[in-house]
Write a protein that holds these residues in place. Structure first.
Motif, PDB file in Angstrom:
ATOM      1  N   UNK A  91       0.781  -1.225   0.000  1.00  0.00           N
ATOM      2  CA  UNK A  91       0.000   0.000   0.000  1.00  0.00           C
ATOM      3  C   UNK A  91       0.813   1.275   0.000  1.00  0.00           C
ATOM      4  N   UNK A  92       2.146   1.157   0.122  1.00  0.00           N
ATOM      5  CA  UNK A  92       2.971   2.357   0.244  1.00  0.00           C
ATOM      6  C   UNK A  92       2.867   3.277  -0.960  1.00  0.00           C
ATOM      7  N   UNK A  93       2.708   2.707  -2.166  1.00  0.00           N
ATOM      8  CA  UNK A  93       2.604   3.559  -3.348  1.00  0.00           C
ATOM      9  C   UNK A  93       1.378   4.460  -3.242  1.00  0.00           C
ATOM     10  N   UNK A  94       0.288   3.916  -2.670  1.00  0.00           N
ATOM     11  CA  UNK A  94      -0.905   4.728  -2.481  1.00  0.00           C
ATOM     12  C   UNK A  94      -0.702   5.814  -1.452  1.00  0.00           C
ATOM     13  N   UNK A  95       0.039   5.501  -0.390  1.00  0.00           N
ATOM     14  CA  UNK A  95       0.336   6.523   0.620  1.00  0.00           C
ATOM     15  C   UNK A  95       1.195   7.633   0.035  1.00  0.00           C
ATOM     16  N   UNK A  96       2.175   7.262  -0.787  1.00  0.00           N
ATOM     17  CA  UNK A  96       3.012   8.282  -1.418  1.00  0.00           C
ATOM     18  C   UNK A  96       2.192   9.201  -2.317  1.00  0.00           C
ATOM     19  N   UNK A 102      -3.426  12.404 -10.009  1.00  0.00           N
ATOM     20  CA  UNK A 102      -2.501  12.428  -8.881  1.00  0.00           C
ATOM     21  C   UNK A 102      -1.131  12.852  -9.373  1.00  0.00           C
ATOM     22  N   UNK A 103      -0.594  13.870  -8.728  1.00  0.00           N
ATOM     23  CA  UNK A 103       0.744  14.332  -9.067  1.00  0.00           C
ATOM     24  C   UNK A 103       1.803  13.456  -8.398  1.00  0.00           C
ATOM     25  N   UNK A 104       1.358  12.491  -7.586  1.00  0.00           N
ATOM     26  CA  UNK A 104       2.293  11.620  -6.888  1.00  0.00           C
ATOM     27  C   UNK A 104       3.144  10.781  -7.815  1.00  0.00           C
ATOM     28  N   UNK A 105       2.586  10.423  -8.980  1.00  0.00           N
ATOM     29  CA  UNK A 105       3.369   9.692  -9.967  1.00  0.00           C
ATOM     30  C   UNK A 105       3.428   8.200  -9.767  1.00  0.00           C
ATOM     31  N   UNK A 106       2.787   7.667  -8.714  1.00  0.00           N
ATOM     32  CA  UNK A 106       2.777   6.229  -8.486  1.00  0.00           C
ATOM     33  C   UNK A 106       1.759   5.560  -9.379  1.00  0.00           C
TER      34      UNK A 106
END
Length: 523
Positions: A79-84, A397-401
């Motif tokens: 789930x870390x990619x979602x948190x990032x 999402x600008x997170x990029x994941x």
């Protein structure tokens, strides 16, 4: 009440009605308790990244923190990619994971691990509850912190044996927090704006988060200021249809500088610096340009470039005060906002050119639709063509994941009745494919458009620009029939035959009663 009763009571009190998760052995106490809590729906994902993505879309659409339940160290890692992504996009989430039984943690039990260490870099705060009496206050703090600017995910690890303790704990009442008021020094800010001969506004995602689009429109119209969307913006922060809108600035300092050249005063509103993607030398601000910045997070002011006046306060409240203090100026006019090209009577058969596909999608969109964009190359073509003007109409999402889009679209549609069109690159969709299972399980009527070019097109384009033509390794996915992938998960699917067919499918999204995936072959 018991620790488990306290957990459920706090969720209800914080407005939670859905728990997004994927369970394991350390979550069994929660699953058992939910059998007696029919008001709390457990939304199952078959992979943790999909659970977090669903919660992300849901939290954005509802405007309040969503709750996620993950499984111990391995599940948290998934789930870390979602948190990032949530941290970068400032989505308020409370993410809990079950920890192993405390009575044998010293033995390094299977599945156990340093959950706080794993989550720390991807969340605003990460804590592990060690005493049952602390659980209620830790959860209260988590919900409060997730919603406090800058919003983001907060992680809480809860040992499974703690939730089964038969002890009395006290639940502190929820503390209502008034929204931020207007910033100070607004007379000075109004004078700076009034003295501009060619003002510009950069609309960041803080505008959309604070439901301040109407106030920003009013201010721009009073000042006759051109408005640029922040690079790779996550939300609709200014109507795409407005005559003063000049589109999104590309994510490079040189592009920002070029766009802002000629403006003597630039007002940056609710934007995380300028978030450059590709390096270009120099400042994003043209020489001699005066900059004013407004944010609800004081750490943003002057973060990457100096500002003449930094304003800290509620974005909607501050913009409303500035509107009241600003007089109208004579409109100077300017180039009209870009329009989608008309669709010709002769359809283009598949495989489509990416620009043709983008025009078909934009032309078919109903007025009330929400567009979720995770199509990197097609998305660049699509954004300038979109005729969106309602708040909440655009999600990114600008997170990029990668892999966020499928689950994000499911959560977005679960939170509201508006039709949702998810435009997905095939490479992105590969990362989040498991989210289709949840779409089918809960019959969420999302239209998934998979832009199927069989390659990592954006990387090929960047490599060709920077290093010359290939071929380069690791960039080809090969032709894949996405209808078969959808059918495996129980989602109805079909392949677009031409751009007219694609346009009709997009136009009919409001009539969907279940998810539909459309494979869109591209050149």
């Amino acid at each position: 009440m018991t620790p488990m009763d306290a957990l459920l009571e706090i969720l209800r009190d914080e407005g939670v009605t859905r728990i997004f998760g994927n369970p394991g052995t350390t979550e069994l106490p929660l699953l058992d308790a939910l059998t007696k809590a029919p008001d709390l729906e457990y939304v199952l994902a078959v992979q943790e990244a999909s659970a977090v993505a669903m919660a992300d879309g849901y939290a954005r659409a509802t405007g309040r923190p969503a709750f996620v339940s993950l499984h111990i160290a391995a599940g948290l890692a998934n789930g870390l990619i979602g948190l990032l992504n949530a941290k970068r996009s400032r989505t308020p989430l409370v993410v809990a994971a079950g920890q192993q039984d405390r009575r044998h943690l010293v033995e390094d039990p299977m599945l156990g691990g340093d959950l706080v260490g794993l989550a720390r870099a991807a969340s605003k705060q990460a804590v592990e509850v060690t005493h049952a009496r602390d659980l209620p206050i830790v959860l209260r703090r988590a919900f409060a912190l997730a919603a406090q600017p800058p919003e983001g995910p907060v992680f809480v690890a809860v040992p499974m044996d703690l939730l089964r303790e038969d002890v009395e704990v006290e639940v502190p009442p929820r503390t209502p927090v008034a929204p931020l008021g207007a910033a100070t020094r607004l007379d000075e800010a109004a004078r700076l704006l009034a003295g501009a001969s060619a003002p510009a506004i950069v609309a960041g995602d803080g505008v959309g988060r604070d439901d301040a689009v109407a106030e920003l429109v009013a201010l721009a119209e009073r000042l006759d200021a051109l408005v640029y969307h922040h690079p790779m913006h996550d939300r609709l922060n200014f109507p795409f249809t407005h005559p003063l809108h000049r589109g999104m600035i590309p994510p490079r300092n040189a592009s920002v500088r070029e766009a802002l050249t000629g403006h003597d005063v630039v007002f940056v509103v609710g934007a995380h610096a300028f978030s450059p993607h590709h390096y270009t030398p120099g400042s994003p601000i043209p020489s001699g340009t005066r900059v004013m910045q407004l944010d609800d997070d004081a750490t943003e002011l002057g973060r990457n470039f100096p500002v003449e006046l930094g304003l800290v306060g509620g974005i909607r409240a501050t913009l409303a005060e500035l509107v009241a203090l600003s007089g109208f100026v004579t409109p100077r006019g300017g180039a009209p906002v870009s329009q989608p090209r008309p669709v010709t009577s002769a359809p283009s058969p598949v495989p489509l050119d990416p620009a043709v596909a983008a025009r078909a999608i934009a032309a078919g969109l109903p007025p009330d639709a929400v567009v979720l964009d995770e199509a990197i190359t097609v998305g660049i073509h699509l954004r300038p063509l979109l005729r969106l003007d309602r708040p909440g109409s655009f999600v990114h999402t600008v997170g990029g994941g990668l892999g966020w889009g499928v689950g994000g679209a499911v959560g977005t549609r679960m939170a509201q009745e508006r039709p949702v069109v998810a435009v997905l690159g095939d490479g992105c969709a590969m990362f989040g494919l498991q989210g289709l299972w949840s779409a089918a399980r809960y019959q969420v009527p999302v239209l998934f458009l998979v832009m199927n070019n069989g390659e990592y097109r954006t990387l090929k384009d960047t490599l060709a620009e920077s290093y010359g033509p290939g071929p380069h390794p690791g960039l080809d996915l090969g032709g894949r029939d996405w209808t078969k992938a959808a059918e495996f998960f129980g989602v109805a699917a079909r392949r677009a035959t031409d751009d007219a067919d694609l346009r009709v499918l997009v136009a009919s999204v409001g009539s969907l009663t279940a998810p539909l995936l459309v494979d869109v072959p591209l050149h």
